[in-house]
Design a protein around this motif. Sequence first.
Motif, PDB file in Angstrom:
ATOM      1  N   TRP A  60      38.132  46.805  32.766  1.00 32.83           N
ATOM      2  CA  TRP A  60      37.912  47.634  33.954  1.00 32.83           C
ATOM      3  C   TRP A  60      36.791  47.070  34.811  1.00 32.83           C
ATOM      4  N   SER A  61      35.755  46.555  34.181  1.00 31.28           N
ATOM      5  CA  SER A  61      34.677  45.910  34.944  1.00 31.28           C
ATOM      6  C   SER A  61      35.217  44.711  35.702  1.00 31.28           C
ATOM      7  N   LEU A  62      36.115  43.967  35.070  1.00 27.52           N
ATOM      8  CA  LEU A  62      36.731  42.822  35.721  1.00 27.52           C
ATOM      9  C   LEU A  62      37.599  43.267  36.898  1.00 27.52           C
ATOM     10  N   VAL A  63      38.357  44.344  36.729  1.00 26.24           N
ATOM     11  CA  VAL A  63      39.166  44.893  37.824  1.00 26.24           C
ATOM     12  C   VAL A  63      38.260  45.208  39.014  1.00 26.24           C
ATOM     13  N   HIS A  64      37.179  45.920  38.778  1.00 26.43           N
ATOM     14  CA  HIS A  64      36.280  46.323  39.864  1.00 26.43           C
ATOM     15  C   HIS A  64      35.635  45.108  40.539  1.00 26.43           C
ATOM     16  N   LEU A  65      35.303  44.090  39.767  1.00 26.90           N
ATOM     17  CA  LEU A  65      34.737  42.874  40.341  1.00 26.90           C
ATOM     18  C   LEU A  65      35.764  42.173  41.226  1.00 26.90           C
ATOM     19  N   ILE A  66      36.977  42.027  40.730  1.00 27.09           N
ATOM     20  CA  ILE A  66      38.043  41.381  41.507  1.00 27.09           C
ATOM     21  C   ILE A  66      38.283  42.134  42.806  1.00 27.09           C
ATOM     22  N   GLU A  67      38.190  43.443  42.763  1.00 26.46           N
ATOM     23  CA  GLU A  67      38.440  44.255  43.952  1.00 26.46           C
ATOM     24  C   GLU A  67      37.343  44.142  45.012  1.00 26.46           C
ATOM     25  N   THR A  68      36.277  43.400  44.744  1.00 24.95           N
ATOM     26  CA  THR A  68      35.247  43.177  45.763  1.00 24.95           C
ATOM     27  C   THR A  68      35.603  42.022  46.691  1.00 24.95           C
ATOM     28  N   SER A  69      36.699  41.341  46.425  1.00 23.89           N
ATOM     29  CA  SER A  69      37.111  40.233  47.297  1.00 23.89           C
ATOM     30  C   SER A  69      37.578  40.784  48.647  1.00 23.89           C
ATOM     31  N   PRO A  70      37.546  39.949  49.681  1.00 25.39           N
ATOM     32  CA  PRO A  70      37.939  40.423  51.013  1.00 25.39           C
ATOM     33  C   PRO A  70      39.379  40.935  51.104  1.00 25.39           C
ATOM     34  N   THR A  71      40.276  40.344  50.350  1.00 21.05           N
ATOM     35  CA  THR A  71      41.672  40.771  50.371  1.00 21.05           C
ATOM     36  C   THR A  71      42.151  40.997  48.940  1.00 21.05           C
ATOM     37  N   PRO A  72      43.202  41.777  48.754  1.00 17.17           N
ATOM     38  CA  PRO A  72      43.708  42.015  47.400  1.00 17.17           C
ATOM     39  C   PRO A  72      44.120  40.707  46.707  1.00 17.17           C
ATOM     40  N   ALA A  73      43.791  40.599  45.438  1.00 11.03           N
ATOM     41  CA  ALA A  73      44.111  39.392  44.669  1.00 11.03           C
ATOM     42  C   ALA A  73      45.585  39.335  44.293  1.00 11.03           C
ATOM     43  N   ILE A  74      46.207  40.475  44.103  1.00 13.05           N
ATOM     44  CA  ILE A  74      47.629  40.554  43.737  1.00 13.05           C
ATOM     45  C   ILE A  74      48.337  41.260  44.892  1.00 13.05           C
ATOM     46  N   THR A  75      49.202  40.551  45.594  1.00  9.03           N
ATOM     47  CA  THR A  75      49.843  41.134  46.778  1.00  9.03           C
ATOM     48  C   THR A  75      51.345  41.341  46.615  1.00  9.03           C
ATOM     49  N   THR A  76      51.912  40.887  45.515  1.00  8.88           N
ATOM     50  CA  THR A  76      53.327  41.132  45.248  1.00  8.88           C
ATOM     51  C   THR A  76      53.448  41.773  43.875  1.00  8.88           C
ATOM     52  N   LYS A  77      54.464  42.578  43.719  1.00  9.28           N
ATOM     53  CA  LYS A  77      54.656  43.283  42.451  1.00  9.28           C
ATOM     54  C   LYS A  77      54.794  42.276  41.310  1.00  9.28           C
ATOM     55  N   PRO A  78      53.967  42.411  40.273  1.00  6.39           N
ATOM     56  CA  PRO A  78      54.053  41.490  39.140  1.00  6.39           C
ATOM     57  C   PRO A  78      55.388  41.623  38.399  1.00  6.39           C
ATOM     58  N   GLU A  84      49.419  43.824  31.946  1.00  9.79           N
ATOM     59  CA  GLU A  84      49.299  45.154  32.549  1.00  9.79           C
ATOM     60  C   GLU A  84      48.167  45.248  33.557  1.00  9.79           C
ATOM     61  N   TRP A  85      47.127  44.443  33.427  1.00 11.56           N
ATOM     62  CA  TRP A  85      45.990  44.497  34.341  1.00 11.56           C
ATOM     63  C   TRP A  85      46.350  43.926  35.706  1.00 11.56           C
ATOM     64  N   ARG A  86      47.238  42.941  35.735  1.00  9.85           N
ATOM     65  CA  ARG A  86      47.722  42.417  37.013  1.00  9.85           C
ATOM     66  C   ARG A  86      48.505  43.520  37.737  1.00  9.85           C
ATOM     67  N   TYR A  87      49.306  44.262  36.976  1.00 12.18           N
ATOM     68  CA  TYR A  87      50.055  45.374  37.554  1.00 12.18           C
ATOM     69  C   TYR A  87      49.078  46.446  38.070  1.00 12.18           C
ATOM     70  N   THR A  88      48.036  46.714  37.314  1.00  9.01           N
ATOM     71  CA  THR A  88      47.032  47.692  37.726  1.00  9.01           C
ATOM     72  C   THR A  88      46.389  47.290  39.051  1.00  9.01           C
ATOM     73  N   LEU A  89      46.009  46.024  39.187  1.00 12.46           N
ATOM     74  CA  LEU A  89      45.415  45.552  40.442  1.00 12.46           C
ATOM     75  C   LEU A  89      46.383  45.723  41.611  1.00 12.46           C
ATOM     76  N   TRP A  90      47.651  45.369  41.385  1.00 12.60           N
ATOM     77  CA  TRP A  90      48.652  45.494  42.437  1.00 12.60           C
ATOM     78  C   TRP A  90      48.833  46.960  42.826  1.00 12.60           C
ATOM     79  N   LEU A  91      48.978  47.828  41.841  1.00 13.07           N
ATOM     80  CA  LEU A  91      49.216  49.233  42.111  1.00 13.07           C
ATOM     81  C   LEU A  91      48.029  49.879  42.825  1.00 13.07           C
ATOM     82  N   ARG A  92      46.825  49.504  42.453  1.00 16.51           N
ATOM     83  CA  ARG A  92      45.637  50.043  43.120  1.00 16.51           C
ATOM     84  C   ARG A  92      45.582  49.587  44.578  1.00 16.51           C
TER      85      ARG A  92
END
Length: 104
Positions: A60-78, A84-92
Amino acid sequence: MRTEVASFVAMGPLPDWDTSEELISYRQAQLEAILPPVTDEEAATLTECFGPDDCYGLAWSLVHLIETSPTPAITTKPRPDANEWRYTLWLRAVNGGLIAEGDI
């Protein structure tokens, strides 16, 4: 890419719950050494560091860190077999209105 990010990525995916307390503490310290925000390149690279579970909350700490980037890291449905964490990033990103919903 910053040295702290490269060092974290070089260690590979986060370990699972069965790993030693020392390794989890080490990975936590590595993660905390990465000051936000991360660049888009760093975020994309960090998405490869998720392990098989939440590693006592470090995922979860990694998710929150990744989400500090200017644009979403995952932009297409995994893919269905993706971590599952890639899916979580996409869904968020979808839920946050940052990317189009597409096929949920």
